[in-house]
Scaffold this active site. Structure first.
Site, PDB file in Angstrom:
ATOM      1  N   LYS A 154       9.419 -32.423  35.799  1.00 26.57           N
ATOM      2  CA  LYS A 154       9.142 -33.551  36.031  1.00 26.57           C
ATOM      3  C   LYS A 154      10.751 -34.096  37.369  1.00 26.57           C
ATOM      4  CE  LYS A 154      10.636 -36.805  32.628  1.00 26.57           C
ATOM      5  NZ  LYS A 154      11.896 -36.801  33.277  1.00 26.57           N
ATOM      6  N   ARG A 211       9.492 -45.354  28.827  1.00 20.59           N
ATOM      7  CA  ARG A 211       9.489 -43.847  28.156  1.00 20.59           C
ATOM      8  C   ARG A 211       8.830 -44.403  26.737  1.00 20.59           C
ATOM      9  NH1 ARG A 211      13.274 -40.055  30.820  1.00 20.59           N
ATOM     10  NH2 ARG A 211      13.785 -38.249  29.223  1.00 20.59           N
ATOM     11  N   ARG A 226      17.405 -23.312  31.310  1.00 22.25           N
ATOM     12  CA  ARG A 226      18.275 -24.241  32.180  1.00 22.25           C
ATOM     13  C   ARG A 226      19.148 -24.082  32.418  1.00 22.25           C
ATOM     14  NH1 ARG A 226      15.259 -30.183  32.637  1.00 22.25           N
ATOM     15  NH2 ARG A 226      16.765 -30.769  31.145  1.00 22.25           N
ATOM     16  N   ARG A 259      22.972 -28.096  29.656  1.00 23.35           N
ATOM     17  CA  ARG A 259      22.663 -29.384  29.275  1.00 23.35           C
ATOM     18  C   ARG A 259      22.966 -29.501  27.772  1.00 23.35           C
ATOM     19  NH1 ARG A 259      17.989 -33.180  31.899  1.00 23.35           N
ATOM     20  NH2 ARG A 259      18.263 -33.784  29.857  1.00 23.35           N
ATOM     21  N   ARG A 277      14.433 -33.328  21.031  1.00 23.94           N
ATOM     22  CA  ARG A 277      13.664 -34.789  22.128  1.00 23.94           C
ATOM     23  C   ARG A 277      12.138 -34.416  22.281  1.00 23.94           C
ATOM     24  NH1 ARG A 277      15.826 -31.513  26.719  1.00 23.94           N
ATOM     25  NH2 ARG A 277      15.611 -33.527  27.996  1.00 23.94           N
TER      26      ARG A 277
HETATM   27  P1  AMP Z   1      15.943 -37.189  31.142  1.00 24.10           P
HETATM   28  O1  AMP Z   1      17.100 -36.571  31.995  1.00 24.10           O
HETATM   29  O2  AMP Z   1      15.027 -37.684  31.732  1.00 24.10           O
HETATM   30  O3  AMP Z   1      15.542 -36.294  29.958  1.00 24.10           O
HETATM   31  O4  AMP Z   1      16.817 -37.889  30.676  1.00 24.10           O
HETATM   32  C1  AMP Z   1      17.995 -37.506  29.460  1.00 24.10           C
HETATM   33  C2  AMP Z   1      18.413 -38.075  28.072  1.00 24.10           C
HETATM   34  O5  AMP Z   1      18.354 -39.120  28.789  1.00 24.10           O
HETATM   35  C3  AMP Z   1      17.148 -38.303  27.186  1.00 24.10           C
HETATM   36  O6  AMP Z   1      16.659 -37.793  26.299  1.00 24.10           O
HETATM   37  C4  AMP Z   1      17.484 -40.067  26.455  1.00 24.10           C
HETATM   38  O7  AMP Z   1      18.564 -39.607  25.651  1.00 24.10           O
HETATM   39  C5  AMP Z   1      17.882 -40.753  27.667  1.00 24.10           C
HETATM   40  N1  AMP Z   1      16.924 -41.376  28.484  1.00 24.10           N
HETATM   41  C6  AMP Z   1      16.758 -42.032  29.790  1.00 24.10           C
HETATM   42  N2  AMP Z   1      15.915 -41.955  29.924  1.00 24.10           N
HETATM   43  C7  AMP Z   1      15.690 -43.208  29.146  1.00 24.10           C
HETATM   44  C8  AMP Z   1      14.233 -44.013  29.095  1.00 24.10           C
HETATM   45  N3  AMP Z   1      13.686 -44.782  29.779  1.00 24.10           N
HETATM   46  N4  AMP Z   1      14.816 -44.658  27.497  1.00 24.10           N
HETATM   47  C9  AMP Z   1      15.485 -44.045  27.038  1.00 24.10           C
HETATM   48  N5  AMP Z   1      16.375 -43.107  26.722  1.00 24.10           N
HETATM   49  C10 AMP Z   1      16.374 -42.328  27.996  1.00 24.10           C
END
Ligand code: AMP
Length: 210
Positions: A13, A88, A123, A156, A167
């Protein structure tokens, strides 16, 4: 163009959001990147977010909605944006619907769980500029060093195997229902994620009629 990117964690993404950002000349807004920056800067939001992110859980809706309200009101969003990581949950999607923001498309990048687990386990990320690499599929030119800014690449915290499982589970229970939600509104487009980033970009642009 106002676009939501919907995909499981690790489905590419963020990388596709960067490509679309160049293609359309509009900002890509990554909620994950916003939260990670807050963690790095030690803000109140960062302190709260860290406990959830480290567990592979979602940050509570009310907090995320406030963060996004503020971000989407910024000037650079006037001509469009790509949302990478928001909404989300159904509650977040409904809040966005209630606002006066009109989303053009919701793009789902479809990648099977087995591929995701393989990708996330290799990653690497640059903590300075956020560019991602992979030990096999997207190697940096110099081992362990970011091509973009020379930063030292790290894994990460939330890409560790136990957290990845959590996740993915959170994705299937809380985010996947959004596919049906947006399909029923006629807003959904789907692109099959491919092994090569450039091939996925072709699919993504095709799905958007570009
Ligand atoms: P990502 O980099 O998009 O995978 O986001 C990393 C982490 O940030 C996720 O696993 C969630 O813990 C948090 N996060 C990101 N976007 C959201 C969202 N829209 N709602 C809730 N938690 C979020």
């Amino acid at each position: 163009m106002k676009l939501i990117l919907l995909a499981a964690p690790g489905a590419g993404k963020g990388t596709q959001a960067e490509k679309l950002c160049e293609h359309f000349g509009i900002p890509s807004i990554s909620t994950g990147a916003i939260l990670r920056k807050n963690i790095k800067d030690g803000t109140e939001l960062g302190k709260i977010a860290k406990t959830y992110i480290d567990d592979g859980k979602l940050i509570p809706d009310d907090i995320m909605i406030k963060v996004m309200d503020a971000r989407l009101a910024e000037d650079d969003c006037k001509n469009g944006f790509i949302l990478d990581g928001f909404p989300r949950t159904l509650a977040q999607a409904e809040k966005l619907d209630e606002s006066d923001i009109k989303i053009d498309y919701v793009l789902n990048i479809d990648v099977p769980d087995e591929v995701i687990i393989d990708r996330l386990s290799g990653r690497l990320e640059c903590p300075k500029c956020g560019t991602t690499f992979h030990i096999e599929h997207r190697k940096p030119k110099v081992d362990g060093i970011c091509d973009n800014c020379g930063g030292k690449l790290t894994c990460r915290e939330d890409d560790k195997p136990e957290t990845v499982k959590s996740r993915l589970n959170v994705y299937h229970t809380q985010t996947e229902p959004l596919i049906e939600y947006y399909a029923s509104k006629g807003m959904l487009r789907t692109a099959k994620g491919q092994n090569e980033i450039a091939d996925t970009t072709v699919e993504v642009l095709k799905a958007l009629g570009e």
